[in-house]
Design a protein around this motif. Structure first.
Motif, PDB file in Angstrom:
ATOM      1  N   MET A   1       0.940  -1.037   0.055  1.00  0.00           N
ATOM      2  CA  MET A   1      -0.013  -0.126   0.050  1.00  0.00           C
ATOM      3  C   MET A   1       1.020   1.135  -0.201  1.00  0.00           C
ATOM      4  SD  MET A   1      -2.968   0.880   2.803  1.00  0.00           S
ATOM      5  CE  MET A   1      -4.194   2.167   2.427  1.00  0.00           C
TER       6      MET A   1
ATOM      7  N   ILE B   1       0.779   5.223   0.372  1.00  0.00           N
ATOM      8  CA  ILE B   1      -0.035   6.428   0.877  1.00  0.00           C
ATOM      9  C   ILE B   1       0.590   7.592   0.533  1.00  0.00           C
ATOM     10  CG2 ILE B   1      -1.325   7.267   2.979  1.00  0.00           C
ATOM     11  CD1 ILE B   1      -1.075   4.430   4.093  1.00  0.00           C
TER      12      ILE B   1
ATOM     13  N   ASN C   1      -2.177  14.434  -0.317  1.00  0.00           N
ATOM     14  CA  ASN C   1      -3.113  15.115  -1.242  1.00  0.00           C
ATOM     15  C   ASN C   1      -3.309  16.509  -1.025  1.00  0.00           C
ATOM     16  OD1 ASN C   1      -5.226  15.086   0.718  1.00  0.00           O
ATOM     17  ND2 ASN C   1      -6.532  13.739  -0.216  1.00  0.00           N
TER      18      ASN C   1
ATOM     19  N   GLN D   1      -1.133   0.483  -9.779  1.00  0.00           N
ATOM     20  CA  GLN D   1      -2.572  -0.200  -9.386  1.00  0.00           C
ATOM     21  C   GLN D   1      -2.674  -1.230 -10.340  1.00  0.00           C
ATOM     22  OE1 GLN D   1      -5.269   3.584 -10.008  1.00  0.00           O
ATOM     23  NE2 GLN D   1      -6.178   2.701  -7.919  1.00  0.00           N
TER      24      GLN D   1
ATOM     25  N   ILE E   1      -2.193  -1.081  -3.589  1.00  0.00           N
ATOM     26  CA  ILE E   1      -3.082  -0.370  -3.259  1.00  0.00           C
ATOM     27  C   ILE E   1      -2.672   1.400  -3.039  1.00  0.00           C
ATOM     28  CG2 ILE E   1      -4.867   0.231  -1.289  1.00  0.00           C
ATOM     29  CD1 ILE E   1      -4.254  -2.964  -0.883  1.00  0.00           C
TER      30      ILE E   1
ATOM     31  N   ASP F   1      -3.558   5.042  -1.618  1.00  0.00           N
ATOM     32  CA  ASP F   1      -4.530   5.817  -0.916  1.00  0.00           C
ATOM     33  C   ASP F   1      -4.048   6.941  -0.291  1.00  0.00           C
ATOM     34  OD1 ASP F   1      -6.900   6.560   0.588  1.00  0.00           O
ATOM     35  OD2 ASP F   1      -7.147   4.263   1.408  1.00  0.00           O
ATOM     36  N   TYR F   2      -4.825   7.981   0.206  1.00  0.00           N
ATOM     37  CA  TYR F   2      -4.458   9.231   0.546  1.00  0.00           C
ATOM     38  C   TYR F   2      -4.767   9.795   1.903  1.00  0.00           C
ATOM     39  CZ  TYR F   2      -3.942   9.115  -4.393  1.00  0.00           C
ATOM     40  OH  TYR F   2      -3.623   8.897  -5.830  1.00  0.00           O
TER      41      TYR F   2
ATOM     42  N   SER G   1      -8.744   9.269   7.080  1.00  0.00           N
ATOM     43  CA  SER G   1     -10.089   8.873   7.092  1.00  0.00           C
ATOM     44  C   SER G   1     -10.112   7.245   7.883  1.00  0.00           C
ATOM     45  CB  SER G   1     -11.013   8.713   5.926  1.00  0.00           C
ATOM     46  OG  SER G   1     -10.056   7.672   5.160  1.00  0.00           O
TER      47      SER G   1
ATOM     48  N   GLU H   1     -11.684   4.965   6.784  1.00  0.00           N
ATOM     49  CA  GLU H   1     -11.730   3.981   5.779  1.00  0.00           C
ATOM     50  C   GLU H   1     -10.036   3.845   5.368  1.00  0.00           C
ATOM     51  OE1 GLU H   1     -13.144   3.380   1.065  1.00  0.00           O
ATOM     52  OE2 GLU H   1     -13.639   4.881   2.138  1.00  0.00           O
ATOM     53  N   THR H   2      -9.362   4.766   5.360  1.00  0.00           N
ATOM     54  CA  THR H   2      -7.913   4.757   5.025  1.00  0.00           C
ATOM     55  C   THR H   2      -7.265   3.741   6.325  1.00  0.00           C
ATOM     56  OG1 THR H   2      -7.710   6.572   3.797  1.00  0.00           O
ATOM     57  CG2 THR H   2      -5.747   5.752   4.588  1.00  0.00           C
TER      58      THR H   2
ATOM     59  N   LYS I   1      -7.949   0.045   5.855  1.00  0.00           N
ATOM     60  CA  LYS I   1      -7.345  -0.519   4.743  1.00  0.00           C
ATOM     61  C   LYS I   1      -5.856  -0.769   5.263  1.00  0.00           C
ATOM     62  CE  LYS I   1      -9.808   1.486   0.839  1.00  0.00           C
ATOM     63  NZ  LYS I   1      -9.340   2.512  -0.376  1.00  0.00           N
TER      64      LYS I   1
END
Length: 347
Positions: free
Chosen positions: A55, A57, A60, A195, A200, A202-203, A234, A236-237, A240
């Motif tokens: 992953m 990260i 952003n 990807q 994976i 994510d930010y 987040s 969600e992050t 993950k």
């Protein structure tokens, strides 16, 4: 631990003044602390050092035109402001140059469109200012876009032909006073390739401010206090990330800002959603709770960023890599080349 222990010699000509024509053509130095190995490659080959299920990260945050030039009222003396943190609408924490001319109560005019009044001093030598403007005619973002300049670091003497080269291709949330520069090497094409390979992406968000680039002035690094910066991760992050670590894949942070955000979110021992200010200072001896690998640039001598990298890979090993980077004429600092630390240094 003394700040002098994180010094190294850097010829001035190795400080990158302009970006390369292609972002992902930057050179990449790969450090493997466990095997005590250093390798050199090109950034676009990053996939070769990752596994499907790893992953990446990224931060952003987007740089705002945070440097403003105005005139002190009524003398007309030029004063420069660098916006750091928005505390409330129209109320900002700023750095001022020259600071001696920005005493409490001083008012500064910016092309008769914007006015600032110094209302407080900060603990870090900055100021709190209150901006006023015709809100029926402008919003503050429009004024910044009209009057502000991209806040390039002081060691960059060339003007950028394209200001977007000081933004990452995935920048989205406005608020930084400097770019999260480790991400400048990514292209849309490379992200798509990663990807497709099974990495994976994510930010998180950390708005880069004084904490990231404020120099260490104390002799002992333990006496240094980091300046607060706003960060978000987040739920969600966070979920993950825990899944990735549970199955044994790597969490790769793109930059020290991502590292500090993730580690801040896990300070209670459990990685979770995070929204708030962080002043975490990571230096050798720190036990990492989240990240396994790091993509980063080459940092200034005696900086908190170099100390963070040394905490991950070991101070002596990092300084050895920097010596090799100098010998092989890597490009240094914000617009320069990149480093990938594959794993953590286990004591």
């Amino acid at each position: 631990m003394k700040v002098e222990e994180f010094d190294y010699h850097l010829p001035e000509e190795l400080i990158a003044q302009t970006p390369l024509p292609e972002r992902d053509e930057s050179r990449l130095m790969i450090l493997n602390p466990e095997q005590d190995r250093i390798k050199e490659d090109i950034f676009k080959n990053l996939k070769d050092y990752l596994e499907p299920g790893d992953m990446i990260i990224m931060n952003n945050s987007r740089v705002i035109p945070a440097r403003l030039y105005g005139e002190k009222i009524p003398t007309g003396t030029e004063i420069e402001l660098l916006l750091l943190n928005e505390l409330a609408e129209g109320r900002w924490e700023v750095l001022v140059r020259p600071g001696r001319r920005a005493k409490k109560g001083v008012k500064i005019n910016f092309e008769d469109i914007l006015e600032a009044e110094v209302v407080e001093y900060t603990d870090f030598g900055g100021r709190i200012v209150e901006f006023s403007w015709d809100q029926q005619e402008y919003n503050f973002e429009e004024i910044l876009n009209q009057l502000g300049e991209m806040p390039l670091p002081p060691y960059i003497n060339e003007k950028l032909d394209d200001p977007e080269r000081y933004q990452t291709v995935y920048s989205e949330k406005k608020g930084s006073a400097a770019a999260p520069t480790a991400g400048l090497h990514f292209t849309d094409r490379l992200l798509e390739e990663l990807q497709e390979y099974g990495v994976i992406l994510d930010y998180i968000t950390l708005h880069v401010g004084l904490g990231t680039f404020r120099p260490v002035k104390s002799e002992d690094i333990e006496d240094h206090e980091m300046h607060e910066e706003y960060a978000e991760i987040s739920a969600e992050t966070a979920k993950k990330i825990k899944e990735v670590k549970a199955r044994g894949n790597k969490v790769v942070a793109v930059g020290t800002t991502v590292t500090r955000t993730l580690e801040s979110a896990a300070q209670d021992g459990e990685l979770s959603e995070y929204k708030g200010w962080t002043d975490i200072f990571i230096y050798p001896g720190y036990e990492f709770k989240v990240i396994d690998s790091l993509i980063t640039n080459f940092h200034l001598p005696k900086s908190t960023l170099l100390m963070l990298v040394s905490a991950l890979a070991g101070k002596e090993f990092v300084l050895e890599a920097y010596e090799q980077a100098v010998e092989n004429e890597f490009r240094f600092f914000s617009l320069g080349d990149a480093m990938l630390i594959l794993n953590r240094k286990e004591d």
